[in-house]
Enzyme design. Structure first.
Site, PDB file in Angstrom:
ATOM      1  N   TRP A   5       0.868  -1.180   0.000  1.00 36.89           N
ATOM      2  CA  TRP A   5       0.000   0.000   0.000  1.00 36.89           C
ATOM      3  C   TRP A   5       0.909   1.236   0.000  1.00 36.89           C
ATOM      4  CZ3 TRP A   5      -2.099   2.730   4.803  1.00 36.89           C
ATOM      5  CH2 TRP A   5      -3.090   3.652   4.452  1.00 36.89           C
ATOM      6  N   ASP A  46      -0.818  -5.471   9.545  1.00 40.19           N
ATOM      7  CA  ASP A  46      -1.814  -4.523   9.058  1.00 40.19           C
ATOM      8  C   ASP A  46      -3.015  -5.353   8.608  1.00 40.19           C
ATOM      9  OD1 ASP A  46      -3.338  -2.607   7.846  1.00 40.19           O
ATOM     10  OD2 ASP A  46      -1.816  -1.938   6.419  1.00 40.19           O
ATOM     11  N   ALA A 103      -6.544  -4.955   7.433  1.00 35.89           N
ATOM     12  CA  ALA A 103      -7.474  -3.915   6.977  1.00 35.89           C
ATOM     13  C   ALA A 103      -8.676  -4.490   6.217  1.00 35.89           C
ATOM     14  CB  ALA A 103      -6.739  -2.903   6.082  1.00 35.89           C
ATOM     15  N   LYS A 110     -13.339  -0.988   5.792  1.00 37.47           N
ATOM     16  CA  LYS A 110     -13.815  -1.762   4.628  1.00 37.47           C
ATOM     17  C   LYS A 110     -14.845  -2.802   5.053  1.00 37.47           C
ATOM     18  CE  LYS A 110      -9.715  -0.091   4.095  1.00 37.47           C
ATOM     19  NZ  LYS A 110      -8.863   0.504   3.127  1.00 37.47           N
TER      20      LYS A 110
END
Ligand code: PMP
Length: 365
Positions: free
Chosen positions: A94, A175, A177, A210
């Site tokens: 990312w 991470d 997400a 999300k």
């Protein structure tokens, strides 16, 4: 962002209902404090980590403004460590990862991650590069649904990596997400849980933006699982001091509605059903796109919202001007941006480029 078959990024039904209840019942907008909504963080931790860690004195968490806030808070904590660790990130990743860590004052090292030729993780090169990492260095890992490649480690690879990390004394920073948007809530947390159970110290940056469709509400959390309760308590005090100077306290609304969803069995069930619907739509589109051309076959096994198509910047430009098809010049697409209705037109438009001699797509770092 997730898009439905009509191209919209909808508000989930469970969230609409929780918002209705929140508006009807909330009696104050008074400050919450630097830790944010503590019940939100606890309920979320129970869902993310499962029963094994519920109430563990080694685990501490605070609410953050999105996954970005969680990554930055973790970075600020690490930057103050006396050991001055380096942080290792895979390429591509990312695009905000490196700036977040660099701005906090950490030095970033990169290791190979994605193999364009196979559409899979280049596990051998990754582990070889990490051979240079020092004890105490940080390793950033995507918990599931890698952004931008969708590529994930096979279960035997992640078990090997967990053992490698533990043996070398590296500190994993996960991470997470996109939990629930890959293979399911528990499956998508399995790698994170394995890291926590094998490593003395682990950081976890989480985004609810999300999987609860709350993007602009900025909902996330940072947890640290430290070696013992005494260290955890010191870390918590540091996190609160750092959070105070970063954003003083996180925004309330999104975390409050997430708490209401997680604490109400009916809304929690609705959330799981809606999340399943999103995941199945994404994975259905993946299978359809993968079947359209042999060079796209790896997309079926990849997970999450993103994929890197084997297209160069010139191809992307031509698709834009000739076909009105828009994507990042790296060839990265949002799978959820496709629909079952436009899939055939999309596949036919990109086929001539895929049929050509293999181009090497550019890398997003
Ligand atoms: N990590 C990854 C891998 C992401 O893709 C994103 C969002 N695109 C984030 C973190 C940040 O999430 P948030 O919007 O909650 O800050």
């Amino acid at each position: 962002m997730y898009r439905d078959e009509g191209g919209a990024t909808p508000i989930m039904r469970c969230i609409k209902e929780a918002e209705r209840r929140l508006v009807a019942s909330q009696t104050s907008k008074g400050y919450l404090g630097a830790e944010g909504d503590a019940e939100f963080t606890t309920l979320l931790a129970n869902m993310v980590f499962g029963d094994a860690l519920a109430g563990s004195p080694r685990l501490t968490g605070v609410q953050t403004p999105g996954g970005t806030g969680a990554l930055r808070l973790g970075a600020e904590l690490l930057a103050r460590s006396q050991d001055k660790p380096e942080i290792w990130i895979g390429t591509p990743t990312w695009p905000n990862h490196a700036p977040i860590f660099q701005e906090a004052g950490l030095s970033v090292r990169v290791h190979p991650f994605f193999d364009d030729a196979t559409g899979q993780v280049d596990f051998g090169s990754m582990v070889e590069a990490l051979g240079e990492a020092k004890r105490g260095d940080i390793l950033l890992l995507h918990g599931c649904c890698h952004n931008p490649t969708g590529a994930g480690l096979e279960p035997d690879q992640w078990r090997e990596l967990v053992a490698f990390i533990a043996q070398r004394g590296l500190v994993p920073f996960v991470d997470l997400a996109y939990q629930g948007l890959g293979d399911g809530l528990d499956a998508d947390a399995a790698f994170t849980r394995a890291l926590i159970s094998s490593c003395p110290d682990t950081l976890i940056a989480y985004s609810c933006d999300k999987n609860f469709g709350l993007y602009r509400e900025r909902v996330g959390a940072l947890w640290v699982n430290a070696a013992n309760a005494a260290e955890t308590s010191i870390i918590r005090q540091n996190l609160l001091v750092l959070a105070r100077s970063l954003w003083s306290m996180p925004p309330d609304h999104g975390a409050a509605v997430t708490r209401m969803v997680l604490s109400d069995p009916e809304l929690a069930q609705l959330w799981r059903a809606e999340l399943t619907e999103m995941r199945e739509r994404i994975n259905g589109l993946r299978s359809q796109l993968a079947a359209s051309h042999p060079r796209l076959a790896p997309i079926a096994a990849q997970r999450g919202m993103f994929a890197m198509l084997p297209l160069g910047p010139g191809d992307v430009e031509t698709l834009r001007t000739r076909n009105g098809i828009y994507m990042a010049s790296s060839g990265r697409i949002n799978i959820a941006g496709l629909t079952h209705g436009n899939m055939d037109a999309f596949a036919s438009a990109i086929t001539p480029f895929l049929d050509r001699a293999q181009s090497s797509p550019s890398i997003v770092v």
